[in-house]
Design an enzyme around this catalytic site. Structure first.
Site, PDB file in Angstrom:
ATOM      1  CB  CYS A 125      -0.959   0.012   1.189  1.00  0.00           C
ATOM      2  SG  CYS A 125      -0.132   0.064   2.783  1.00  0.00           S
ATOM      3  CG  ASP A 184      -0.252   3.463   3.742  1.00  0.00           C
ATOM      4  OD1 ASP A 184      -0.123   4.197   2.747  1.00  0.00           O
ATOM      5  OD2 ASP A 184      -1.350   3.059   4.138  1.00  0.00           O
ATOM      6  CB  CYS A 209      -4.821   4.273   5.119  1.00  0.00           C
ATOM      7  SG  CYS A 209      -4.584   3.078   6.426  1.00  0.00           S
ATOM      8  CB  CYS A 232      -3.465  -0.162   9.030  1.00  0.00           C
ATOM      9  SG  CYS A 232      -4.356  -0.398   7.488  1.00  0.00           S
TER      10      CYS A 232
HETATM   11 FE1  FES Z   1      -1.682   0.346   4.277  1.00  0.00          FE
HETATM   12 FE2  FES Z   1      -3.460   1.200   5.936  1.00  0.00          FE
HETATM   13  S1  FES Z   1      -3.741   0.752   3.848  1.00  0.00           S
HETATM   14  S2  FES Z   1      -1.347   1.010   6.276  1.00  0.00           S
END
Ligand code: FES
Length: 146
Positions: A33, A35, A59, A103
């Site tokens: 993702c 992140d 996110c 996450c």
């Molecule tokens: Fe990757 Fe939340 S979508 S940390």
């Protein structure tokens, strides 16, 4: 979809920012993702976490879990901080949707990475702490449901 607590920590995150001269810093990411989460710890001579801050490029669930994770480890000893798992963070937030479990893993791993950094800098071994991963893959965790 999200609990009130998640929304609260997302819209009003606690401990956001960075620490000057931290005792330990940990950065982890999820390549899928994209992140990234960074946690800063200020640890005193008695191994108590005096202060903790985070920076998260991710996110809403990642922001909420970082916020809650920093609240949970603040004031705890290193040993107690190791009990702040992603499950504990999710429980404190009244749950996360299954697709958002990864996450919360970022938060757990970022704390571990910061503790690892602290241990390395001080030449100590923290019992029960494993070398953190830099990338949190979803593969091993996507079957888990909370
Ligand atoms: Fe990757 Fe939340 S979508 S940390």
């Amino acid at each position: 979809m999200y609990s009130e607590k998640v929304m609260d920590h997302f819209t009003n995150p606690r401990n956001m920012g960075e620490l000057e001269n931290p005792s330990g810093v940990g950065t982890v990411g999820n390549a899928k993702c994209g992140d990234i989460m960074r946690i800063y710890l200020d640890i005193d001579d008695n191994h108590v976490i005096r202060d903790c801050k985070f920076k998260t490029f991710g996110c809403g669930a990642a922001v909420a879990t970082s916020s809650m994770a920093t609240e949970l480890v603040k004031g705890k000893t290193i040993k107690e901080a190791l009990t702040v798992t992603n499950k504990a963070v999710m429980e404190a937030l009244d749950g996360l949707p299954p697709v958002k479990v990864h996450c919360s893993l970022l938060a757990e791993e970022a704390i571990h990475a910061a503790l690892w950094d602290y241990a390395k800098k001080n030449g100590i071994v923290i019992e029960g702490l494993k070398e953190p991963k830099q990338d949190i893959g979803e593969e091993e965790h996507e079957e888990e449901e909370y």
